[in-house]
Enzyme design. Structure first.
Site, mmCIF file in Angstrom:
data_model
loop_
_atom_site.group_PDB
_atom_site.id
_atom_site.type_symbol
_atom_site.label_atom_id
_atom_site.label_comp_id
_atom_site.label_asym_id
_atom_site.label_seq_id
_atom_site.Cartn_x
_atom_site.Cartn_y
_atom_site.Cartn_z
ATOM 1 C CE1 TYR B 148 -3.542 2.634 0.536
ATOM 2 C CE2 TYR B 148 -2.468 3.168 2.617
ATOM 3 C CZ TYR B 148 -3.403 3.455 1.635
ATOM 4 O OH TYR B 148 -4.188 4.567 1.773
ATOM 5 C CB ALA B 149 3.703 2.328 2.172
ATOM 6 C CB ALA B 150 5.334 0.240 -2.501
ATOM 7 C CB SER B 151 0.394 1.365 -4.313
ATOM 8 O OG SER B 151 -0.413 1.801 -3.237
ATOM 9 C CE LYS B 152 -3.252 5.514 -1.873
ATOM 10 N NZ LYS B 152 -4.226 6.205 -2.740
ATOM 11 C CB THR B 183 -12.788 4.867 5.350
ATOM 12 O OG1 THR B 183 -11.446 4.366 5.256
ATOM 13 C CG2 THR B 183 -12.764 6.377 5.423
#
Lengths: 102, 238
Positions: B148-152, B183
């Site tokens: 997730y962090a890499a995608s962002k 969320t």
């Protein structure tokens, strides 16, 4: 699809193009006009805008959405973006392929 | 700016069915914007100035179709908000390749396709604003959030480079980096993990939808035309 319609759409786009250099804007454009590369009218940034304008013009005239700057265009030994004529050939080919898929 | 000018402005929001996307959609509809929203599922939001399309944001032809609808329905585009995103919290050694592919598809490919097609339409109105979604997981280097962090992080790079590529078209490209907000993305994460994460923020509280909207508002202000290629993290994370 009539290739002449496509060539005309490209020439009309060229005549309406927002050239930063006014001298280029007043030039006479034909199918032999060099668009990109040595002695071309457009630098790489202008070519991006021009391709998008041509795609939009062709979509408006023919109703067929095409993507001119695809992998195939980029990998050809002779760039379809060199002259108005080569771009018209390439766009006509893409449109024919799109229509035959439908 | 006159009310008429604001009323004529058009926005595309991805992930508009729920969460932050839904909040932003309702907020900007109330402010007079015309909005094309999208998500994978149908939306129950009904408003005379709202249209909803069901697509996968990583599907090239679907995204092209959405922006063709914007062109035919509204005739212009002023703003794209790339809110759609997915996450999966897991140790890297336990993360299946299919999870990596789907996170990269939605977060990176989806953001790219919306930037590309949005910018093409924005050229017609001689300018526009693109707001992407980053995350504090990237600067905080959160364990369990590698993909997730890499995608962002990829979204950040996209934001910064597109800011340069689109500047000559008077299009700004910026990102907001929310802290955890309540969320679907955070619902499945154990509360102890969330508490530990929030403890690393300068301001130690959950983010609210309004905190995110405040940053988006800032990027959309006419006075923000000189702000591009930036990411603004919430909660004092840097």
């Amino acid at each position: 699809m009539d290739r002449q319609v496509i060539a005309q759409a490209i020439l009309d786009t060229l005549r309406n193009f927002d050239f930063p250099d006014l001298e280029k804007a007043s030039a006479e454009f034909t199918e032999e006009t060099i668009l990109f590369g040595r002695e071309g009218l457009l630098d790489s940034i202008a070519l991006v805008s021009f391709i998008l304008d041509v795609e939009e013009s062709i979509r408006a005239k023919t109703g067929v959405p095409i993507t001119l700057a695809d992998e195939r265009a980029m990998s050809q030994s002779r760039s379809p973006f060199r002259r108005v004529s080569s771009l018209a050939d390439y766009a006509s080919q893409l449109i024919s392929e799109q229509l035959s898929v439908k | 700016m006159s009310d008429d000018a604001i009323n004529s402005r058009v926005m595309v929001i991805s992930g508009a069915r729920k969460g932050i996307g839904r909040f932003l959609t309702e907020r900007y509809l109330d402010a007079g914007w015309r909005i094309m929203g999208c998500s994978r599922g149908a939306s129950d939001l009904e408003h005379p100035h709202y249209r909803h399309v069901c697509i996968d944001v990583a599907d090239d032809s679907g995204v092209r179709g959405l922006f063709a609808n914007v062109r035919s329905e509204f005739g212009r585009l002023d703003v794209v908000i790339n809110n759609a995103g997915i996450a999966s919290m897991n140790h890297s050694l336990l993360t299946p390749a299919s999870t990596v592919q789907s996170i990269l598809a939605t977060n990176v490919m989806g953001t790219f396709l919306f930037c590309r097609e949005g910018a093409k339409l924005m050229r017609g109105v001689k300018g526009g604003r693109i707001v992407n979604f980053a995350t504090v997981a990237t600067p905080l280097q959160l364990e369990g959030e590698a993909i997730y962090a890499a995608s962002k992080a990829a979204v950040l790079s996209l934001t910064q480079i597109l800011a340069h590529e689109l500047a000559s078209m008077n299009i700004t490209v910026n990102a907001v980096g929310p802290t955890p907000v309540r969320t679907d993305l955070t619902r499945a994460v154990p509360s102890s993990k969330m508490d530990a994460l929030i403890a690393r923020q300068a301001v130690k509280r959950w983010g609210e939808f309004e905190d995110v909207a405040n940053v988006v508002d800032f990027y959309l202000k006419p006075e923000s035309s000189f702000i591009t290629g930036q990411v603004l993290y919430l909660g004092g994370v840097s």
